[in-house]
Design an enzyme around this catalytic site. Structure first.
Site: not given
Ligand code: 3H9
Length: 694
Positions: A61, A102, A105, A125
């Site tokens: 998400a 998400g 999911e 999450e």
């Molecule tokens: C969810 O899914 C809720 C659901 O269960 C239910 C819904 C109803 N959203 O980390 P990086 C951005 S909650 C928005 O440097 P990497 C991040 O801010 C979500 N932005 O890259 C950054 O922006 P910027 C559950 C996001 O390659 C850019 O992407 N998911 C999101 O080292 C690059 O990020 C998580 O908790 C997001 N979900 O790692 C995953 N994710 O360039 C959280 C990333 O402007 N994310 N951004 O600074 C991560 O763990 C890592 O970002 C990921 C990539 C492994 C994906």
């Protein structure tokens, strides 16, 4: 467009195309549903593949939408997954690189899943203070089994796709091109008659599900402490086990809605974005070229220099380690080896890796050996004269374009830069002790530091797994400048009526890893003494309680002398309240004509934290830090501020700046009121009803 739609050999291909990580924001969700409808309406399409463009299937998400109307605007993720699952034509999720939250999911809602090896599969999450809110707590246990699922949900840790290859999560592991294989797979299942399988219809198989859930709850309860999400994850999974899929989803939903509003979740999301924002410097665009760093030089093989060297060696970069005497060099190398040996004993490193890392260190006594280094960091004695010698020498030997860094924690980086003819190549790299462990790196930007030097150091920080925060030049930079005000308040409170153990207990209950007095005993009380002596010269009008000087005059420097604010037994770091010190404090108050009063724990916490906040506000006003979240990152990663409160500046926002300012004015009316003049930034924001982070 956040989603592309194409057809290929009778298969509809819906490609998530919302960089950087295909977050499932409103437009992506809408695009998926539109794509699915198009595919249903096209008689030539027999099945559908959902795939992600770029570096992820989906990172989940869109976290930036949380608590905004967009998060709940239809189609929500729930609706999207319902449409996927209800599709008459089979849907195949094709997963590469990242399927998280998400994103996973969504894939679990598909009828089939094809994955490449090397993809990170996670429901992370919980790390954001929430739980999977789109059926993840219900479908994952049905796909990979209760134990694996619960571990993944409660820890949030990623598991590589190949490790899950034997489970019911994946129907096919792609060996070649993911899209080619997913399309082939889709053609095969598209030719079969429905209905196609749904994960929700599977059973959660476990010989003793209730017992296992209780076991998990017992293990998680003491660890979760101030974080409500982990136990809610267990509640939701348990509901699915006991009450079935639909009721489980309802419990999950209820928990999600409650958790997303909590201050803990806000704090964790703040830290997530704060960490990423810290690497962005307003006037240094991401396109700034960086210098190649292939060899590092470290000057000084003491505790700090050795720790610094280990960071680079751990990242595979060779280090030339310089000392002035052979003995000191050997001692330094032995300490590094001892640190690695302890990692081997704990099973965190193999004996081969230990030798590989040691082999990356070239010890030397000759400055000339630094001439190949692309970055040289000095960690020598904190005295300007000593720094002058080092930097003049470096100016002679370092190659053109080498970055010259100082690990100073107190000295003026501009003065240090002026010891060279290349101040644009000079930068501060303030590591925190133990440098091989602590996450924080303050990158100190001198007046002349060039942008490419900054960009290079910030990039390098990521490589050595540090959280780097840029600070302008000022006394103490961000972290130590603020902690000085905190410590001043702690000492004033001793004089007014508190005792060290009470102050520490109160602030540790608030969530700090260690109170100010236990911290001083660990760091060495003589360090603070030296700083204060300098302050008395530089700022004679600034008030300090002299109680700490009194302590130091008796030789109680802390753990290293077996006595400080507390008593210590030989070989044991446990702090025992000291009768001698308590009596000394009471006598000191009397001497100062202060009538001691009972100070509440609330006052202790408020004064300590607001002292940080006010100095933080001044730091923002002066442009020493470019944003409030940078200050929070310094405190979360370097000073033990409780993560679930998000750092001092976010905490102030949570309390409300109107209330913060009122509290400061209240304290200004008490003794030592000069410390409490609210910073203009506090007053302005309070008047506007805004916060540091709004
Ligand atoms: C969810 O899914 C809720 C659901 O269960 C239910 C819904 C109803 N959203 O980390 P990086 C951005 S909650 C928005 O440097 P990497 C991040 O801010 C979500 N932005 O890259 C950054 O922006 P910027 C559950 C996001 O390659 C850019 O992407 N998911 C999101 O080292 C690059 O990020 C998580 O908790 C997001 N979900 O790692 C995953 N994710 O360039 C959280 C990333 O402007 N994310 N951004 O600074 C991560 O763990 C890592 O970002 C990921 C990539 C492994 C994906």
């Amino acid at each position: 467009m956040a989603v592309d739609y194409t057809t290929r050999d009778g298969i509809a291909v819906i490609t998530l195309n919302n960089p950087p990580v295909n977050g499932l924001g409103f437009s992506t969700r809408l695009g998926i549903v539109e794509g699915l409808e198009k595919a249903q309406a096209d008689a030539s399409v027999s099945a559908i593949v959902i795939i992600g463009a770029g570096k992820a299937f989906s990172g989940g998400a869109d976290i930036t939408e949380f608590n905004t109307p967009k998060a709940t605007q239809e189609p929500t993720l729930h609706t999207v997954i319902k449409v996927v699952e209800g599709s008459a034509k089979p849907v195949v999720a094709a997963i590469h690189s990242v399927a998280m939250g998400g994103g996973l999911e969504l894939a679990l809602g598909a009828h089939y899943r094809v994955a490449s090896a090397g993809a990170q599969i996670a429901l992370p999450e919980v790390k954001l203070g929430i739980l999977p809110g789109a059926g993840g707590t219900q479908r994952l246990p049905r796909a990979v089994g209760l134990e694996t699922a619960l571990n993944m949900i409660v820890s949030g840790a990623p598991v590589m796709s190949e490790k899950l290859a034997g489970t019911g999560l994946f129907d096919h592991m792609a060996q070649g091109d993911l899209l080619d294989e997913a399309v082939k797979f889709a053609q095969k299942v598209g030719a079969q008659s429905g209905p196609h399988p749904k994960v929700r219809d599977r059973k959660i198989e476990h010989p003793n599900a209730e017992g296992f859930i209780q076991f998990a709850r017992n293990g998680v309860t003491p660890l979760a402490k101030n974080f409500p999400a982990p136990l809610k994850c267990i509640d939701a999974v348990e509901a699915g086990v006991k009450l079935g899929f639909d009721k489980g989803v309802a419990v999950e939903r209820e928990c999600f809605v409650a958790l997303v509003q909590t201050p803990e979740s806000r704090a964790l999301r703040h830290a997530f974005f704060g960490e990423r924002a810290a690497s962005k410097i307003p006037d240094v665009p991401s396109s700034t070229p960086v210098r190649k760093i292939e060899r590092v030089g470290v000057i000084g093989a003491g505790t700090m220099g050795g720790g610094i060297a280990m960071n680079f060696v751990n990242a595979g970069l060779p280090v030339t380690l310089l000392e002035t005497k052979q003995e000191a060099l050997e001692r330094g190398l032995a300490t590094i080896r001892k640190n690695y040996e302890s990692a081997v004993k704990k099973g965190r490193l193999t004996a081969e890796k230990l030798e590989e890392r040691m082999a990356l260190i070239t010890p030397t006594l000759a400055y000339e050996d630094l001439k190949e280094a692309d970055l040289i960091i000095e960690a020598v004695f904190e005295e300007l004269g000593v720094k002058e010698q080092v930097f003049s020498k470096l100016d002679q030997v370092a190659k053109k374009g080498a970055i010259l860094a100082s690990n100073t924690s107190t000295l003026d980086v501009n003065k240090i830069a002026a010891f060279t003819k290349r101040p644009e190549d000079v930068v501060g790299m303030h590591f925190f002790s133990p440098a091989n462990v602590m996450k924080l790196l303050e990158v100190v930007r001198g007046a002349k530091t060039s942008k490419d030097v900054l960009a290079t150091v910030m990039q390098l920080a990521k490589k050595i797994k540090k959280t780097a925060v840029v600070s302008g030049v000022c006394d103490g930079f961000i972290g130590n400048r603020m902690i000085e005000q905190y410590l001043r308040q702690a000492l004033f409170m001793l004089e007014e009526g508190a005792l060290p153990a009470q102050v520490d207990r109160a602030v540790e209950k608030f969530g700090f890893a260690m109170g100010p007095f236990r911290m001083s005993d660990l760091a060495g009380n003589d360090i603070g003494w030296a700083i204060r002596k300098r302050r008395y010269q530089e700022k004679p009008d600034l008030k300090y309680s002299k109680i700490a000087d009194r302590l130091c005059e008796t030789g109680r420097f802390g753990q290293k002398t077996g006595a400080g604010w507390y008593d210590y037994k030989a070989g044991d770091r446990t702090a025992h309240p000291s009768k001698i010190v308590d009596e000394m404090i009471v006598a000191y108050s009397k001497e100062q004509g202060v009538t001691r009063r009972k100070i509440s724990d609330d006052e202790i916490v408020e004064r300590l934290v607001l002292a940080l906040v006010n100095e933080g506000a001044l730091i923002l006003e002066e442009g020493i830090a470019s944003k409030a979240s940078d200050i929070d990152m310094v405190y979360l990663t370097g000073y033990g501020f409780p993560l679930y409160r998000g750092g001092p500046m976010l905490y102030a926002d949570t309390v409300g700046l109107y209330n913060v300012e009122r509290a400061m004015r209240k304290y200004a009316a008490q003794t030592n009121g000069e410390a409490w003049k609210p910073a203009a930034r506090v007053t302005e924001l309070a008047a506007e009803g805004r916060g540091f982070n709004s």
